[in-house]
Design a protein around this motif. Structure first.
Motif, mmCIF file in Angstrom:
data_model
loop_
_atom_site.group_PDB
_atom_site.id
_atom_site.type_symbol
_atom_site.label_atom_id
_atom_site.label_comp_id
_atom_site.label_asym_id
_atom_site.label_seq_id
_atom_site.Cartn_x
_atom_site.Cartn_y
_atom_site.Cartn_z
ATOM 1 N N SER A 20 0.713 -6.085 5.663
ATOM 2 C CA SER A 20 1.925 -5.526 5.071
ATOM 3 C C SER A 20 1.816 -4.007 4.943
ATOM 4 O O SER A 20 2.756 -3.277 5.239
ATOM 5 N N ARG A 21 0.645 -3.514 4.506
ATOM 6 C CA ARG A 21 0.452 -2.075 4.361
ATOM 7 C C ARG A 21 0.393 -1.367 5.714
ATOM 8 O O ARG A 21 0.981 -0.301 5.889
ATOM 9 N N ASN A 52 3.866 -1.501 7.362
ATOM 10 C CA ASN A 52 4.956 -1.098 6.485
ATOM 11 C C ASN A 52 6.069 -2.152 6.458
ATOM 12 O O ASN A 52 7.234 -1.857 6.644
ATOM 13 N N ASN A 68 7.688 -5.461 4.273
ATOM 14 C CA ASN A 68 7.779 -6.024 2.929
ATOM 15 C C ASN A 68 7.542 -7.533 2.991
ATOM 16 O O ASN A 68 8.403 -8.293 3.416
#
Length: 84
Positions: A26-27, A30, A32
Motif C-alpha cells: 500500500s505504501r 500509494n 488505499n
C-alpha cells in the motif's frame, strides 16, 4: 532478533506477515487498502482469541517458557536505575 512462533501460533504469524506485506504494498504503490487492512486485522484478532482461548496445558507451559518473555532482570532494569 525475531523470535520463532510456537506451532500453534504459526497461522497467526503467517497472517501478520501477510498484513505487513499488504501495508508495504500500500505504501510503495500509494494505494488505499485500508478496508482490506482493517478486515485482516480483525481476522487476526479473532484468530488470536480462538487460539489462545483453547490452549492445552502443555501449550500454556510453552508460552510461560517462551524465550521472548521478559526475565526478572528485565523488570529490575526498568524499575530501578542503579540495581546491582
Amino acid at each position: 532478533m525475531k523470535s520463532q512462533p510456537l506451532d500453534f501460533e504459526k497461522p497467526i504469524a503467517e497472517l501478520e506477515q501477510k498484513l505487513d506485506e499488504l501495508r508495504g504494498h500500500s505504501r510503495e504503490n500509494n494505494v488505499n487498502l485500508d478496508p482490506e487492512v482493517r478486515r485482516m486485522e480483525s481476522k487476526i484478532e479473532e484468530m488470536k482469541r480462538q487460539v489462545y482461548s483453547t490452549l492445552t496445558a502443555w501449550q500454556r507451559v510453552q508460552i510461560a517458557r517462551h524465550t521472548a518473555r521478559p526475565y526478572s532482570l528485565d523488570y529490575l532494569q526498568l524499575s530501578f536505575s542503579d540495581f546491582i
